[in-house]
Scaffold this motif. Structure first.
Motif, PDB file in Angstrom:
ATOM      1  N   UNK A   1      29.360  73.461  43.278  1.00 10.02           N
ATOM      2  CA  UNK A   1      28.134  72.670  43.115  1.00 10.02           C
ATOM      3  C   UNK A   1      28.474  71.209  42.847  1.00 10.02           C
ATOM      4  N   UNK A   2      27.573  70.338  43.277  1.00 15.44           N
ATOM      5  CA  UNK A   2      27.764  68.917  43.064  1.00 15.44           C
ATOM      6  C   UNK A   2      27.860  68.600  41.582  1.00 15.44           C
ATOM      7  N   UNK A   3      27.050  69.260  40.772  1.00 15.66           N
ATOM      8  CA  UNK A   3      27.060  69.013  39.327  1.00 15.66           C
ATOM      9  C   UNK A   3      28.448  69.255  38.734  1.00 15.66           C
ATOM     10  N   UNK A   4      29.060  70.366  39.100  1.00 20.15           N
ATOM     11  CA  UNK A   4      30.386  70.685  38.575  1.00 20.15           C
ATOM     12  C   UNK A   4      31.423  69.647  39.017  1.00 20.15           C
ATOM     13  N   UNK A   5      31.307  69.204  40.263  1.00 23.90           N
ATOM     14  CA  UNK A   5      32.244  68.200  40.762  1.00 23.90           C
ATOM     15  C   UNK A   5      32.066  66.874  40.037  1.00 23.90           C
ATOM     16  N   UNK A   6      30.827  66.500  39.745  1.00 21.09           N
ATOM     17  CA  UNK A   6      30.570  65.269  38.994  1.00 21.09           C
ATOM     18  C   UNK A   6      31.231  65.309  37.626  1.00 21.09           C
ATOM     19  N   UNK A   7      31.014  66.416  36.906  1.00 20.47           N
ATOM     20  CA  UNK A   7      31.601  66.550  35.566  1.00 20.47           C
ATOM     21  C   UNK A   7      33.119  66.517  35.639  1.00 20.47           C
ATOM     22  N   UNK A   8      33.691  67.193  36.638  1.00 18.81           N
ATOM     23  CA  UNK A   8      35.144  67.215  36.782  1.00 18.81           C
ATOM     24  C   UNK A   8      35.704  65.823  37.052  1.00 18.81           C
TER      25      UNK A   8
END
Length: 250
Positions: A1-8
């Motif tokens: 998910x985009x959200x997970x990639x942003x946080x990473x």
């Protein structure tokens, strides 16, 4: 998910800013979930300890680890427990990085949980918190035209737990426990947080063939780029559904 990639990516940026290149860090993930976040850090070369209170999730992570190379398994330790149990497992200063993502708002006693997480950070260590943005709860339903839910969010009495999670209150609390706020980001400003944004990317590539797949991938990259920029820019980051906060142990 985009959200997970942003946080990473946000986490990777702060780690690069605080620690020398190539250093193998001692990381605690207090809220392991499916283990994907911790596994990514292990693959970066770090030593990760994951706490997870749900027996089913913990068993699934351990089962998935069995198929990983030996070097990965050696650097990934899992324990039954939550962020509230750090005092029972670890000495002060045990870790260089502590993650508490999407679990602080569910803790029975969030202030003592956060103090315990700060306690196990070494001097100069990095605390990474992902929390719901309680001050912007009306944004998503409002943008979706769900006026009843938006109005309820605007007029609702603020619960004690929500007051603790407000950015101003958390900033003051982090300073009191010796891990002052160093930086913060918004996560999913425009809705590319695993729902709206990912759906838009899918629609862009909803046809067949390599061209459509490329179009979908390009749309996903564009969404990620815009979200990443907005997440560090005022006033946009303040209305994101989630906030990513970093404190540094003094």
């Amino acid at each position: 998910m985009i959200r997970h990639e942003l946080v990473a990516r946000q986490l990777e940026e702060r780690i690069a800013a605080h620690f020398e290149v190539g250093r193998r860090l001692r990381v605690l993930d207090a809220g392991l979930g499916d283990g994907a976040r911790a596994l990514r850090l292990v693959r970066w070369g770090h030593q990760v300890t994951g706490l997870e209170p749900d027996p089913g999730r913990l068993a699934a992570v351990r089962s998935a680890l069995e198929s990983e190379p030996e070097g990965i398994r050696e650097r990934f330790r899992t324990l039954a427990g939550s962020g509230q149990d750090t005092g029972a497992h670890f000495l002060p200063g045990t870790f260089d990085v502590v993650l508490c993502h999407d679990v602080l708002d569910q803790a029975r006693d969030p202030d003592s949980t956060l103090a315990g997480l700060a306690r196990v950070l070494d001097t100069g260590g990095l605390l990474s918190l992902v929390i719901p943005n309680v001050e912007a709860r009306a944004m998503r339903p409002g943008l979706a035209g769900d006026w009843q839910t938006a109005r309820a969010a605007l007029v609702a009495d603020t619960a004690e737990r929500d007051r603790f999670l407000r950015l101003e209150a958390l900033t003051a609390f982090l300073a009191r426990i010796g891990v002052p706020l160093e930086s913060w980001y918004g996560v999913g400003v425009f809705g590319a947080d695993g729902t709206h944004g990912d759906a838009a990317a899918g629609e862009a590539g909803s046809g067949t063939g390599e061209a459509d797949a490329a179009t979908g991938a390009a749309a996903g990259e564009a969404a990620l780029d815009v979200e990443e920029r907005a997440g560090r820019t005022d006033p946009y980051r303040a209305v994101a559904p989630s906030l990513h906060l970093f404190g540094v142990r003094g």
